[in-house]
Motif scaffolding. Sequence first.
Motif, PDB file in Angstrom:
ATOM      1  N   ASP A  93      42.145  23.578 -16.137  1.00  0.00           N
ATOM      2  CA  ASP A  93      41.270  24.808 -16.040  1.00  0.00           C
ATOM      3  C   ASP A  93      42.052  25.982 -15.248  1.00  0.00           C
ATOM      4  OD1 ASP A  93      39.433  23.743 -17.535  1.00  0.00           O
ATOM      5  OD2 ASP A  93      37.850  23.691 -16.008  1.00  0.00           O
ATOM      6  N   ALA A  95      42.334  30.036 -13.919  1.00  0.00           N
ATOM      7  CA  ALA A  95      41.543  31.228 -13.522  1.00  0.00           C
ATOM      8  C   ALA A  95      42.568  32.226 -12.424  1.00  0.00           C
ATOM      9  CB  ALA A  95      40.300  30.861 -12.665  1.00  0.00           C
ATOM     10  N   SER A 101      41.109  33.519 -17.648  1.00  0.00           N
ATOM     11  CA  SER A 101      40.867  32.152 -17.325  1.00  0.00           C
ATOM     12  C   SER A 101      41.026  31.372 -18.551  1.00  0.00           C
ATOM     13  CB  SER A 101      39.306  32.010 -16.962  1.00  0.00           C
ATOM     14  OG  SER A 101      38.601  32.529 -18.010  1.00  0.00           O
ATOM     15  N   HIS A 120      46.631  32.333  -8.812  1.00  0.00           N
ATOM     16  CA  HIS A 120      45.938  31.696  -9.792  1.00  0.00           C
ATOM     17  C   HIS A 120      45.542  30.211  -9.482  1.00  0.00           C
ATOM     18  CE1 HIS A 120      49.587  29.714 -12.198  1.00  0.00           C
ATOM     19  NE2 HIS A 120      49.614  29.320 -10.675  1.00  0.00           N
ATOM     20  N   TRP A 312      36.488  35.167  -8.703  1.00  0.00           N
ATOM     21  CA  TRP A 312      35.813  33.775  -9.177  1.00  0.00           C
ATOM     22  C   TRP A 312      35.052  33.360  -7.828  1.00  0.00           C
ATOM     23  CZ3 TRP A 312      36.025  33.616 -14.132  1.00  0.00           C
ATOM     24  CH2 TRP A 312      37.130  34.277 -14.744  1.00  0.00           C
ATOM     25  N   MET A 317      38.394  27.050  -9.121  1.00  0.00           N
ATOM     26  CA  MET A 317      37.341  27.098 -10.127  1.00  0.00           C
ATOM     27  C   MET A 317      37.657  26.265 -11.432  1.00  0.00           C
ATOM     28  SD  MET A 317      35.096  29.105 -11.518  1.00  0.00           S
ATOM     29  CE  MET A 317      34.371  29.789 -13.010  1.00  0.00           C
ATOM     30  N   HIS A 319      35.626  24.891 -15.252  1.00  0.00           N
ATOM     31  CA  HIS A 319      34.479  25.521 -16.277  1.00  0.00           C
ATOM     32  C   HIS A 319      33.845  24.425 -16.669  1.00  0.00           C
ATOM     33  CE1 HIS A 319      37.277  29.007 -16.512  1.00  0.00           C
ATOM     34  NE2 HIS A 319      38.362  28.409 -16.869  1.00  0.00           N
TER      35      HIS A 319
END
Length: 337
Positions: A93, A95, A101, A120, A312, A317, A319
């Motif tokens: 994942d 971001a 993202s 990131h 974020w 982060m 999902h």
Amino acid sequence: MNTEMNTRNSTASTAPAATGRTINLGRPWQGTGPFLFAVHHLDAYPAGTAEMAPSVASDGSWSMYHGDTVPGFPAHPHRGFETITVVTQGYVDHADSTGASARYGAGDVQWVTAGNGVSHAEMFPLLSTDGPNTFELYQVWLNLPAKDKSAPAEFTMQWNEAIPVVTRDGASVKVIAGTFEDVTALAPPSRSWAADSSSDLALWLVTLAPGAQLTLPDVGTDRTERALYVHGHAASVDINGTLVAEGVGFEQTSRGELLLQAGDAGATVLVLAGVGLDEPVAAHGPFVMNTQAEIVEAFEDYRRTEFGGWPWPSRAMVHPRETPRFATHGDGREERP
């Protein structure tokens, strides 16, 4: 679907056989030419919890890296180079500070040009609740020319279904950058060194079944450097008469073809090649510049601006579990495989 091409080894080649030497790969694996280094992660994660975290404590076969709940690397900065991330098993994942993202994996490749600066996060959600969640990732750091170290950050996705793969007689070549014979990779980011035709850059992931043979063509220029990284359980590969075991590399020292023959266990070989930038390198932590003064400037800029801030809710982060593979770019553009 993948572009699969069944081809035959040439029986009439007149190209000379190249010479080379074995090298200690170290950790991370040492780079060649414009490549700074490569890392290989293979983790035997257990079943995931509702939070996509490991359901049991580590037995030593996997790492949390810098993650507290989900394994991975929470928000961190880069400037002055590129990351090429190849995920063969599991998912990442992504971001970043541009508002972009993604979720990618199962053979996908993400290519990030850090340029003038980006933060990131790269987290490894454990999506299967009845496990295991085997995870394998390669990340290669590719230097940027001085003229492109100030480029805006961007990333491109190479979805597994679109990446060209050449197959023949127990061998396959995943063409991530450059050209293998007459098969050319998908386009790299526009400001990448790989986008310059003079770079002769190649990144191939080669899989060899037990006993399989494969001939790698000669490099394209006298200045091109090429290295092969052999790995896999009990893997070994004979490269033009030099036996290279698992965890050892082969550095090519003269031009010519390379004949690979896998041992009884088969092998995976990461191939990196390219023309070096012939520029000074100043590297410290997450920044790769040309001078120490530029490194100091990078740290100061990050402390002041965080390369655009962090939009974020979490620096680690992830999902939702049900989210399919996707990418959303900073300009709002969306794509899926």
